[in-house]
Design a protein around this motif. Structure first.
Motif, PDB file in Angstrom:
ATOM      1  N   GLU A 184      76.758  -5.489 -22.587  1.00  0.00           N
ATOM      2  CA  GLU A 184      76.064  -6.710 -22.162  1.00  0.00           C
ATOM      3  C   GLU A 184      76.341  -6.925 -20.676  1.00  0.00           C
ATOM      4  OE1 GLU A 184      76.389 -11.482 -22.841  1.00  0.00           O
ATOM      5  OE2 GLU A 184      76.821 -10.192 -24.539  1.00  0.00           O
ATOM      6  N   HIS A 185      75.281  -7.122 -19.915  1.00  0.00           N
ATOM      7  CA  HIS A 185      75.447  -7.366 -18.487  1.00  0.00           C
ATOM      8  C   HIS A 185      75.839  -8.816 -18.259  1.00  0.00           C
ATOM      9  CE1 HIS A 185      74.139  -3.557 -16.824  1.00  0.00           C
ATOM     10  NE2 HIS A 185      73.327  -3.495 -17.861  1.00  0.00           N
ATOM     11  N   VAL A 186      76.771  -8.985 -17.371  1.00  0.00           N
ATOM     12  CA  VAL A 186      77.268 -10.306 -17.020  1.00  0.00           C
ATOM     13  C   VAL A 186      76.856 -10.574 -15.580  1.00  0.00           C
ATOM     14  CG1 VAL A 186      79.353 -11.707 -16.765  1.00  0.00           C
ATOM     15  CG2 VAL A 186      79.218  -9.990 -18.571  1.00  0.00           C
ATOM     16  N   CYS A 187      76.566 -11.800 -15.287  1.00  0.00           N
ATOM     17  CA  CYS A 187      76.181 -12.186 -13.934  1.00  0.00           C
ATOM     18  C   CYS A 187      77.241 -11.726 -12.940  1.00  0.00           C
ATOM     19  CB  CYS A 187      76.003 -13.705 -13.860  1.00  0.00           C
ATOM     20  SG  CYS A 187      75.388 -14.260 -12.267  1.00  0.00           S
ATOM     21  N   ILE A 188      76.780 -11.245 -11.803  1.00  0.00           N
ATOM     22  CA  ILE A 188      77.696 -10.706 -10.794  1.00  0.00           C
ATOM     23  C   ILE A 188      78.681 -11.753 -10.291  1.00  0.00           C
ATOM     24  CG2 ILE A 188      76.285 -11.104  -8.738  1.00  0.00           C
ATOM     25  CD1 ILE A 188      77.052  -8.078  -8.098  1.00  0.00           C
ATOM     26  N   THR A 189      78.314 -13.019 -10.366  1.00  0.00           N
ATOM     27  CA  THR A 189      79.223 -14.082  -9.923  1.00  0.00           C
ATOM     28  C   THR A 189      80.286 -14.378 -10.974  1.00  0.00           C
ATOM     29  OG1 THR A 189      77.863 -15.844 -10.845  1.00  0.00           O
ATOM     30  CG2 THR A 189      77.435 -15.197  -8.548  1.00  0.00           C
ATOM     31  N   GLY A 190      80.115 -13.839 -12.170  1.00  0.00           N
ATOM     32  CA  GLY A 190      81.062 -14.096 -13.249  1.00  0.00           C
ATOM     33  C   GLY A 190      80.748 -15.359 -14.027  1.00  0.00           C
ATOM     34  N   ASP A 191      79.761 -16.090 -13.607  1.00  0.00           N
ATOM     35  CA  ASP A 191      79.393 -17.349 -14.253  1.00  0.00           C
ATOM     36  C   ASP A 191      77.909 -17.291 -14.606  1.00  0.00           C
ATOM     37  OD1 ASP A 191      78.850 -19.923 -15.051  1.00  0.00           O
ATOM     38  OD2 ASP A 191      79.692 -20.886 -13.259  1.00  0.00           O
ATOM     39  N   ASN A 192      77.607 -17.052 -15.874  1.00  0.00           N
ATOM     40  CA  ASN A 192      76.212 -16.884 -16.294  1.00  0.00           C
ATOM     41  C   ASN A 192      75.359 -18.129 -16.041  1.00  0.00           C
ATOM     42  OD1 ASN A 192      76.453 -14.228 -17.044  1.00  0.00           O
ATOM     43  ND2 ASN A 192      76.998 -14.717 -19.156  1.00  0.00           N
ATOM     44  N   ASP A 193      75.990 -19.300 -15.935  1.00  0.00           N
ATOM     45  CA  ASP A 193      75.224 -20.514 -15.642  1.00  0.00           C
ATOM     46  C   ASP A 193      74.646 -20.489 -14.227  1.00  0.00           C
ATOM     47  OD1 ASP A 193      75.799 -21.492 -18.156  1.00  0.00           O
ATOM     48  OD2 ASP A 193      77.531 -22.657 -17.479  1.00  0.00           O
ATOM     49  N   HIS A 194      75.271 -19.718 -13.338  1.00  0.00           N
ATOM     50  CA  HIS A 194      74.825 -19.659 -11.954  1.00  0.00           C
ATOM     51  C   HIS A 194      74.022 -18.398 -11.645  1.00  0.00           C
ATOM     52  CE1 HIS A 194      78.128 -22.659 -11.469  1.00  0.00           C
ATOM     53  NE2 HIS A 194      77.179 -23.233 -10.754  1.00  0.00           N
ATOM     54  N   CYS A 195      73.696 -17.622 -12.648  1.00  0.00           N
ATOM     55  CA  CYS A 195      72.988 -16.361 -12.424  1.00  0.00           C
ATOM     56  C   CYS A 195      71.636 -16.538 -11.716  1.00  0.00           C
ATOM     57  CB  CYS A 195      72.817 -15.603 -13.727  1.00  0.00           C
ATOM     58  SG  CYS A 195      73.430 -13.922 -13.578  1.00  0.00           S
TER      59      CYS A 195
END
Length: 124
Positions: free
Chosen positions: A4-15
């Motif tokens: 599963e890819h995770v947002c590069i910022t580490g916070d999927n809410d801010h993707c």
């Protein structure tokens, strides 16, 4: 099992915002020439014709790229009081904020080139 890819910022809410800021970065420095011109200007100011020759870029494209870099505060343009008139370009202090980006791209590019060359040798 797929990763599963995770947002590069580490916070999927801010993707979505992260994608937008990445696009902003690409709008400023993306394309074939901008980072090449910045890397040349890191060695010091250059006249328009010197930049054109060194980057092997047509004057029309160079002019457009330099205008965009100037508009974004990365390059200064100085008209010299000479005959004929010459124009010099130099990096602004703000351009130093791109150092980490350029270093990261250099490291990735070297790694990628080594990988590709190793792969092509395996095929020979």
């Amino acid at each position: 099992m797929t990763k599963e890819h995770v947002c590069i910022t580490g916070d999927n809410d801010h993707c979505p915002k992260a994608r937008m800021t990445i696009q902003d970065t690409l709008d400023v420095v993306g394309g074939k020439w901008k980072l090449v011109l910045i890397s040349i200007l890191r060695d010091g100011k250059r006249r328009f014709r010197e930049l054109s020759r060194e980057a092997q870029i047509s004057p029309r494209i160079l002019s457009k790229e330099l205008q965009e870099l100037e508009m974004n505060g990365l390059v200064t343009r100085t008209v010299c009081n000479t005959k004929p008139v010459t124009v010099e370009y130099a990096l602004t202090p703000y351009s130093d904020t791109l150092s980490d980006v350029i270093i990261a791209m250099h490291k990735w590019g070297k790694q990628h080139r080594d990988r590709i060359l190793a792969g092509s040798e395996a095929l020979s």
